[in-house]
Design an enzyme around this catalytic site. Structure first.
Site, PDB file in Angstrom:
ATOM      1  N   SER A   1       0.830  -1.204   0.000  1.00 25.14           N
ATOM      2  CA  SER A   1       0.000   0.000   0.000  1.00 25.14           C
ATOM      3  C   SER A   1       0.858   1.244   0.000  1.00 25.14           C
ATOM      4  O   SER A   1       1.985   1.247   0.516  1.00 25.14           O
ATOM      5  CB  SER A   1      -0.899  -0.005   1.241  1.00 25.14           C
ATOM      6  OG  SER A   1      -1.504   1.244   1.444  1.00 25.14           O
TER       7      SER A   1
ATOM      8  N   TYR B   1      -2.242   0.102  10.523  1.00 27.00           N
ATOM      9  CA  TYR B   1      -2.413  -0.563   9.224  1.00 27.00           C
ATOM     10  C   TYR B   1      -1.178  -0.364   8.353  1.00 27.00           C
ATOM     11  O   TYR B   1      -0.636  -1.307   7.776  1.00 27.00           O
ATOM     12  CB  TYR B   1      -3.659  -0.033   8.511  1.00 27.00           C
ATOM     13  CG  TYR B   1      -3.713  -0.403   7.053  1.00 27.00           C
ATOM     14  CD1 TYR B   1      -3.973  -1.710   6.659  1.00 27.00           C
ATOM     15  CD2 TYR B   1      -3.487   0.560   6.056  1.00 27.00           C
ATOM     16  CE1 TYR B   1      -4.011  -2.057   5.319  1.00 27.00           C
ATOM     17  CE2 TYR B   1      -3.528   0.211   4.715  1.00 27.00           C
ATOM     18  CZ  TYR B   1      -3.791  -1.089   4.353  1.00 27.00           C
ATOM     19  OH  TYR B   1      -3.811  -1.435   3.028  1.00 27.00           O
TER      20      TYR B   1
ATOM     21  N   LYS C   1       2.010  -3.104   6.797  1.00 26.62           N
ATOM     22  CA  LYS C   1       2.544  -3.223   5.433  1.00 26.62           C
ATOM     23  C   LYS C   1       4.066  -3.031   5.432  1.00 26.62           C
ATOM     24  O   LYS C   1       4.794  -3.740   4.733  1.00 26.62           O
ATOM     25  CB  LYS C   1       1.868  -2.204   4.515  1.00 26.62           C
ATOM     26  CG  LYS C   1       0.370  -2.402   4.348  1.00 26.62           C
ATOM     27  CD  LYS C   1       0.031  -3.744   3.716  1.00 26.62           C
ATOM     28  CE  LYS C   1      -1.451  -3.868   3.416  1.00 26.62           C
ATOM     29  NZ  LYS C   1      -1.805  -5.181   2.838  1.00 26.62           N
TER      30      LYS C   1
END
Length: 337
Positions: free
Chosen positions: A124, A148, A152
């Site tokens: 991402s 989040y 990643k």
């Protein structure tokens, strides 16, 4: 070639299954259905005139992963099984680290046991944190502004170390920006369970009357109209980007990174205006406070993917909003009608 697609019933995974099948690969879907519908299988069958194999399982279930990898003679993995809501990640960090990070370690462990050496990872643009410059290229430093994003960053590091430990391993992290749109048939699109975490499905649900208005989180950013700027990429372009990355590098090894985006940013208000035109309805919205972890602007320099993969986003914002509306108007309540 059989390819395991974790999270393959989800929005990005399902469209990528179609792109893989079209390119001559055989996707095997692995999903726990936590944020997707079993009815996606029927939609895939109608679109592709092909019955896709499906295994219901969790990414942290190592035994089931190993059995699936062996039973289906899997040669590579496309890994989409991830929790992805920025806001929820700040509220439930342990859940996100368990699924996104621990789940990936479990997957890699199962792959190692089954001698599967190739993985395409759904990363991402959040790994770039608050951008130091725009457009963002792959050399931009990586960090994160929310749990989040950190999941990643951590998984990319794990993949890099996994490749360093075995020179035959291949890991491609695709850092993509904001997927939008739907399959042009209108038979497949984003259908999140509960309240949508992404802007486009929230707008489309408002357009069909499911929601009263769109919350715009922040109108005081340093942007053209004060709302956040994001690089929206059509889901079909994104799916084809995954196939291009694997097709180009399937005989290679090592840890690779590519941005997948359009290189153009749109504000939230611009997206709402475009969608209003596609749906021919006025979409109500209200401004709300900024969310923790959100940033003002984020858009890609995707020239490396064009140079190395021969891939470039082709579909514009009108195609994204037109296709989303075609899907949402056909299935106003998603596939659970």
């Amino acid at each position: 070639m059989n390819i395991l697609v974790t999270g393959g019933m989800g929005y990005i995974g399902s469209h990528t299954c179609l792109a893989l099948y079209k390119a001559g690969f055989t996707p095997i879907i692995y999903d726990n259905l936590s944020n997707s519908s079993i009815k996606v299988l029927e939609q895939l069958k109608i679109i592709a005139n092909h019955t896709f194999e499906f295994v219901e399982g969790d990414i942290n279930d190592r035994d089931k992963l190993e059995a699936t990898l062996n039973d289906y003679n899997i040669k590579a993995v496309f890994h989409f099984a991830s929790l992805k809501a920025v806001g929820k990640s700040t509220e439930q960090p342990l859940r996100y680290y368990d699924n996104n990070v621990s789940g990936t370690v479990t997957l890699l462990t199962a792959m190692q046991k089954s001698a599967v050496k190739q993985i395409i990872f759904s990363s991402s643009a959040t790994v770039y944190g608050d951008p130091q410059y725009l457009p963002i290229d792959e050399k931009h430093p990586i960090t994160a502004t929310n749990p989040y994003g950190w999941t990643k960053v951590m998984v990319e590091q794990i993949l890099n170390d996994w490749c360093l430990a075995n020179e035959q391993n291949l890991a491609i992290a695709l850092r993509y920006f904001n997927p939008a749109g739907a399959h042009p048939s209108g038979l497949l699109g984003e259908s999140p369970t509960g309240i949508p975490n992404n802007l486009m499905p929230y707008i489309s649900q408002t357009a069909v009357g499911q929601r009263e208005f769109v919350n715009i989180f922040g109108n005081d950013y340093d942007t053209e109209d004060g709302t956040g700027v994001r690089d929206y990429i059509h889901i079909m372009d994104l799916a084809e980007g995954h196939v291009a990355a694997f097709s180009t590098h399937q005989k290679d090894s090592g840890s690779l990174v590519y941005n997948l985006g359009t290189g153009k940013g749109y504000t939230v208000l611009e997206i709402i205006t475009a969608f209003s035109s596609s749906a021919n309805v006025e979409i109500n919205y209200k401004f709300a406070p900024r969310r923790a972890g959100d940033i003002a602007s984020n858009f890609a320099n995707a020239s490396l993917a064009q140079e190395k993969l021969g891939w470039k986003a082709k579909l514009n914002i009108k195609a994204m909003t037109d296709d989303t509306w075609r899907w949402q108007s056909k299935y106003p309540n998603g596939l659970e009608d």
